[in-house]
Design an enzyme around this catalytic site. Structure first.
Site, short mmCIF file in Angstrom:
data_model
loop_
_atom_site.label_atom_id
_atom_site.label_comp_id
_atom_site.label_asym_id
_atom_site.label_seq_id
_atom_site.Cartn_x
_atom_site.Cartn_y
_atom_site.Cartn_z
N HIS A 246 82.38 30.15 25.32
CA HIS A 246 81.40 31.19 25.00
C HIS A 246 80.27 30.65 24.12
CE1 HIS A 246 83.95 32.46 21.28
NE2 HIS A 246 82.79 32.06 20.80
N ASP B 263 74.73 36.69 16.49
CA ASP B 263 75.73 37.74 16.66
C ASP B 263 76.26 38.27 15.33
OD1 ASP B 263 77.03 35.36 16.05
OD2 ASP B 263 77.96 35.15 18.00
N GLU C 294 81.22 36.00 26.33
CA GLU C 294 82.52 35.51 26.79
C GLU C 294 82.44 35.10 28.27
OE1 GLU C 294 84.73 34.87 24.72
OE2 GLU C 294 85.39 36.55 23.48
N ASN D 279 86.69 28.68 24.68
CA ASN D 279 86.67 29.15 26.08
C ASN D 279 85.26 29.02 26.68
OD1 ASN D 279 85.29 31.17 24.80
ND2 ASN D 279 86.65 32.84 25.41
C1 GLP Z 1 82.20 32.25 17.07
C2 GLP Z 1 80.70 32.46 17.16
C3 GLP Z 1 80.05 31.43 18.03
C4 GLP Z 1 80.52 30.06 17.63
C5 GLP Z 1 81.99 29.94 17.86
C6 GLP Z 1 82.55 28.58 17.52
O1 GLP Z 1 82.90 32.86 18.08
N1 GLP Z 1 80.35 33.74 17.63
O2 GLP Z 1 78.65 31.55 17.93
O3 GLP Z 1 79.84 29.09 18.37
O4 GLP Z 1 82.61 30.91 17.04
O5 GLP Z 1 82.94 28.55 16.21
P1 GLP Z 1 83.42 27.28 15.43
O6 GLP Z 1 82.21 26.51 15.12
O7 GLP Z 1 84.05 27.85 14.18
O8 GLP Z 1 84.38 26.57 16.29
#
Ligand code: GLP
Length: 262
Positions: A137, A66, A142, A135
């Site tokens: 995702h 993404d 989402e 959440n």
């Molecule tokens: C973002 C990314 C996700 C990732 C998530 C968790 O929203 N788009 O791909 O898995 O964050 O992030 P973190 O590892 O910082 O908790």
């Protein structure tokens, strides 16, 4: 399949070794890459071990999950900048083979379709890394996103924007939307490793464990994948039933056990 590790360092080592195994077995492997705090120790571990074991990454192709809309690769908080900082600049990747969605594309819908086609035409992802949002995702899919979704533009939930605001210092605003690979492309990957670490993921991990597969908790879809592993540290696993935590070493709770072969 669920595996609980004592800490994030041991997960980083496990994932790094799996990446090395995969690239050694298939030097032109296609990797699906994730960002976020969870992935930082993993990329650091992989860079170290790849140097130590002289792993040739020149033929590896990658597709990131993404990118924020309106954010270009020169923006310090873009996922492109993240990937360069944590992984791409440290090893001899062929830059032409490294792909991220373009948050500045003039037609985001067309770009999303093209990105999806590129992923599928690459022969498909051999090994997909995933983190998970608080959440549930995956990528930026989402809660409520269709499991049939392909790469698309998404409006980020307030919760996700709040969670990710820690990466945007000062008054910088977290973008309101992003382009993300869909659940469809993610599920097409031949192998998936989802990593969740820290107390902040404990609640959603417990929900994932309790619930049937549901679009309300996107990462429950991994229960349908025969070669997906959910890798947790002790903190992220802390709200699982104690019997599950007790049997932490490679408890198969969904899908089939994964063979050791690459
Ligand atoms: C973002 C990314 C996700 C990732 C998530 C968790 O929203 N788009 O791909 O898995 O964050 O992030 P973190 O590892 O910082 O908790």
């Amino acid at each position: 399949m669920l595996q609980i590790f004592p800490d994030s360092e041991s997960i980083a080592e496990f994932v790094s070794r799996r990446l090395v195994e995969k690239i050694r077995a298939k030097p032109d492997a296609v990797l699906g890459l994730a960002t976020g705090g969870t992935m930082e120790p993993i990329y650091a571990g992989f860079v170290d071990i790849a140097h130590e074991m002289r792993v040739d990454v020149t033929r590896v192709t990658s597709f990131n999950l993404d990118e924020y809309v309106g954010v270009g690769p020169d923006h310090p908080k873009s996922y492109a900048a993240y990937m360069h900082e944590h992984l791409f600049t440290h090893l001899s990747f062929d830059r032409e083979r490294l792909h991220l969605p373009d948050g500045l594309a003039s037609n985001l819908e067309t770009h999303s379709r093209e990105y999806s086609d590129k992923v599928l035409k690459s022969g498909g992802i051999d090994l997909q890394l995933l983190g998970v949002g608080s959440n549930g995702h995956i990528g930026f899919n989402e809660p409520g996103t269709s499991f049939d979704s392909r790469c698309h533009v998404v409006r980020l939930s307030e919760r996700t924007r709040k969670d990710n605001s820690r990466f945007f210092e000062g008054n910088a605003i977290v973008p309101e939307s992003a382009i993300t690979m869909g659940i469809y492309e993610i599920m097409q990957a031949r192998e998936i490793l989802l990593v969740a670490t820290g107390e902040s993921k404990a609640e959603i991990v417990a929900e994932w464990y309790r619930r049937e597969v549901t679009e309300a908790v996107p990462f429950t879809v991994l229960k349908r994948h025969t070669r997906a592993r959910v890798l947790l540290d002790a903190a992220a696993a802390s709200r699982l039933p104690s019997a599950v935590r007790g049997a932490f070493s490679a408890v198969a709770i969904s899908g089939l056990p994964i063979s050791a072969s690459a």
